[in-house]
Design an enzyme around this catalytic site. Structure first.
Site, short mmCIF file in Angstrom:
data_model
loop_
_atom_site.label_atom_id
_atom_site.label_comp_id
_atom_site.label_asym_id
_atom_site.label_seq_id
_atom_site.Cartn_x
_atom_site.Cartn_y
_atom_site.Cartn_z
N LYS A 154 0.82 -1.21 0.00
CA LYS A 154 0.00 0.00 0.00
C LYS A 154 0.86 1.27 0.00
O LYS A 154 2.07 1.21 0.27
CB LYS A 154 -0.92 -0.02 1.22
N TYR B 27 -12.67 -3.62 -2.74
CA TYR B 27 -13.10 -3.34 -1.37
C TYR B 27 -14.62 -3.31 -1.25
O TYR B 27 -15.16 -2.60 -0.38
CB TYR B 27 -12.48 -2.02 -0.89
N PHE C 184 -15.61 4.87 6.72
CA PHE C 184 -14.20 5.16 6.44
C PHE C 184 -13.78 4.81 5.01
O PHE C 184 -12.65 5.06 4.62
CB PHE C 184 -13.29 4.43 7.44
N ARG D 103 -0.98 -14.35 5.60
CA ARG D 103 -1.80 -13.61 6.59
C ARG D 103 -1.16 -13.69 7.98
O ARG D 103 -1.24 -12.74 8.76
CB ARG D 103 -3.24 -14.15 6.63
N THR E 287 -5.55 -6.93 10.96
CA THR E 287 -5.77 -5.63 10.32
C THR E 287 -5.20 -4.46 11.13
O THR E 287 -4.58 -3.56 10.58
CB THR E 287 -7.29 -5.41 10.11
N ARG F 4 2.81 -6.21 10.25
CA ARG F 4 2.03 -5.12 10.85
C ARG F 4 2.45 -4.89 12.30
O ARG F 4 2.46 -3.76 12.78
CB ARG F 4 0.53 -5.42 10.75
N ASN G 236 -1.88 0.13 7.08
CA ASN G 236 -1.36 -1.15 7.59
C ASN G 236 -0.52 -1.89 6.56
O ASN G 236 -0.41 -3.11 6.58
CB ASN G 236 -2.50 -2.00 8.16
N HIS H 273 -1.96 -5.39 1.63
CA HIS H 273 -3.17 -6.19 1.47
C HIS H 273 -2.75 -7.60 1.09
O HIS H 273 -1.84 -7.77 0.27
CB HIS H 273 -4.07 -5.63 0.35
N GLU I 165 -8.77 -12.06 -6.99
CA GLU I 165 -7.86 -10.90 -6.89
C GLU I 165 -6.68 -11.03 -7.85
O GLU I 165 -6.24 -10.04 -8.44
CB GLU I 165 -7.38 -10.74 -5.44
P1 ADP Z 1 -7.59 -6.72 5.87
O1 ADP Z 1 -6.86 -5.78 4.96
O2 ADP Z 1 -6.78 -7.04 7.09
O3 ADP Z 1 -8.11 -7.95 5.17
P2 ADP Z 1 -10.33 -5.61 5.83
O4 ADP Z 1 -10.57 -6.36 4.57
O5 ADP Z 1 -11.31 -5.76 6.95
O6 ADP Z 1 -8.87 -5.92 6.44
O7 ADP Z 1 -10.27 -4.04 5.51
C1 ADP Z 1 -9.65 -3.58 4.35
C2 ADP Z 1 -8.79 -2.37 4.66
O8 ADP Z 1 -9.61 -1.26 5.02
C3 ADP Z 1 -7.85 -2.57 5.85
O9 ADP Z 1 -6.65 -3.22 5.51
C4 ADP Z 1 -7.62 -1.12 6.28
O10 ADP Z 1 -6.62 -0.51 5.46
C5 ADP Z 1 -8.95 -0.47 5.99
N1 ADP Z 1 -9.79 -0.43 7.20
C6 ADP Z 1 -10.47 -1.46 7.78
N2 ADP Z 1 -11.14 -1.07 8.87
C7 ADP Z 1 -10.88 0.27 9.02
C8 ADP Z 1 -11.29 1.28 9.94
N3 ADP Z 1 -12.09 1.00 10.97
N4 ADP Z 1 -10.81 2.54 9.75
C9 ADP Z 1 -10.00 2.83 8.71
N5 ADP Z 1 -9.60 1.94 7.78
C10 ADP Z 1 -10.02 0.67 7.93
#
Ligand code: ADP
Length: 154
Positions: free
Chosen positions: A13, A53, A61, A89, A95, A106, A116, A119, A130
């Site tokens: 990212k 997404y 957000f 993972r 996350t 992370r 973070n 992805h 994907e």
């Molecule tokens: P992951 O990337 O760990 O699979 P998710 O698919 O739940 O997590 O979320 C996608 C991305 O959206 C996260 O990696 C993070 O960058 C962002 N994100 C998730 N939850 C939040 C939040 N509460 N506030 C801000 N950004 C968020």
């Protein structure tokens, strides 16, 4: 049951790029023994982010996530290895950086949730969709590593 060879989709990212952590993160994957079979820098467009997404598109957000993900190019990778989806993972951590174990990417490099760093696909179905979303077939490469040759499990 033995491990199966899987492929998983990685996006480094904008915070990885801004913080000069591309090499450190790629190094973690290499050190684990994951095989890089595709790698390129791309700019994420509006439509592809809405698909990628879709599961968070209704969150308050999401607008910020999108702005962040479009703020610089990202590095897209496909990694291959034994049970690679779960293995990546695990190396990545959960996350929220503040919940991630020290030693995970992370856990070592991120304290927040939006920034973070990486992805990574979270299931076999997601990985297939994907990889197809971000890579053409001719951008994925097959080659043998010594560790493939001495893989006896399963
Ligand atoms: P992951 O990337 O760990 O699979 P998710 O698919 O739940 O997590 O979320 C996608 C991305 O959206 C996260 O990696 C993070 O960058 C962002 N994100 C998730 N939850 C939040 C939040 N509460 N506030 C801000 N950004 C968020």
């Amino acid at each position: 049951m033995g491990a199966t060879i899987q492929r998983t989709l990685i996006l480094l990212k904008p915070d990885a790029l801004q913080r000069d952590l591309i090499g450190a993160v790629v190094g973690r994957f290499e050190r684990k023994g994951l095989k890089i079979i595709g790698m390129k820098m791309i700019r994420l467009e509006d439509a592809v982010l809405d698909t990628h997404y879709a599961h968070i598109a209704d969150k308050p957000f999401y607008k910020d996530v999108k702005e962040f993900m479009m703020s610089t190019p990202v590095v897209a990778m496909v990694l291959e290895g034994q049970d690679a989806i779960a293995a990546v993972r695990l190396i990545l951590g959960p996350t929220r950086g503040y919940e991630a174990d020290a030693g995970s990417i992370r856990g070592d490099f991120s304290i927040g949730v939006a920034s973070n760093l990486v992805h990574a696909s979270d299931s076999a179905e997601a990985a297939t969709a994907e990889i197809d979303r971000f890579f053409n077939v001719n951008e994925l490469f097959e080659y043998e590593k010594i560790t493939d040759k001495f893989f006896y499990e399963g």
